[in-house]
Design a protein around this motif. Structure first.
Motif: not given
Length: 126
Positions: A16-25
């Motif tokens: 499902a839709a995720s929360l992409a973040s450059k601060d999290i692998p």
């Protein structure tokens, strides 16, 4: 024995839709609020089917997508490392055009891989 009794059906579901973040692998990206709703809808949609096993990649968003169904069906989620996504890059791509160039190269050349990443061939063999 009826010939259809030997058939195994496999449902392939993308996370499902995720929360992409450059601060999290990338493997640790959680589901977004929309993704959490999608996971609940998936659980409802799968409920009528006779499902015997739930497999998931090790990615947090993939497990979170199938966990609501697995819990409602009294099943555990079996994590399989081989189901992970193809590793195309090792970090965060700053420019959208850079990302599209990498994707185009990866699809045009099945043996292409950035350092410490997977080619299409490597991924297929896995």
């Amino acid at each position: 024995m009826h010939p259809l009794q030997d058939i195994t059906e496999i449902f392939l579901v993308r996370h499902a839709a995720s929360l992409a973040s450059k601060d999290i692998p990338e493997a640790d990206w959680p589901l977004s609020p929309t993704g959490l709703r999608q996971a609940q809808h998936l659980a409802e949609a799968l409920r009528p089917w006779q499902i015997d096993a739930v497999l998931s990649s090790p990615y947090v968003r993939a497990r979170a997508t199938v966990e609501p169904f697995a819990q409602s069906a009294g099943l555990s989620v079996q994590v399989m490392a081989e189901l992970r996504e193809r590793k195309l890059i090792t970090g965060w791509v700053k420019q959208r055009d850079d990302w599209f160039a990498i994707l185009q190269h990866a699809w045009a050349d099945f043996s292409f891989a950035l350092p410490h990443c997977e080619s299409g061939y490597d991924c297929q063999q896995r």
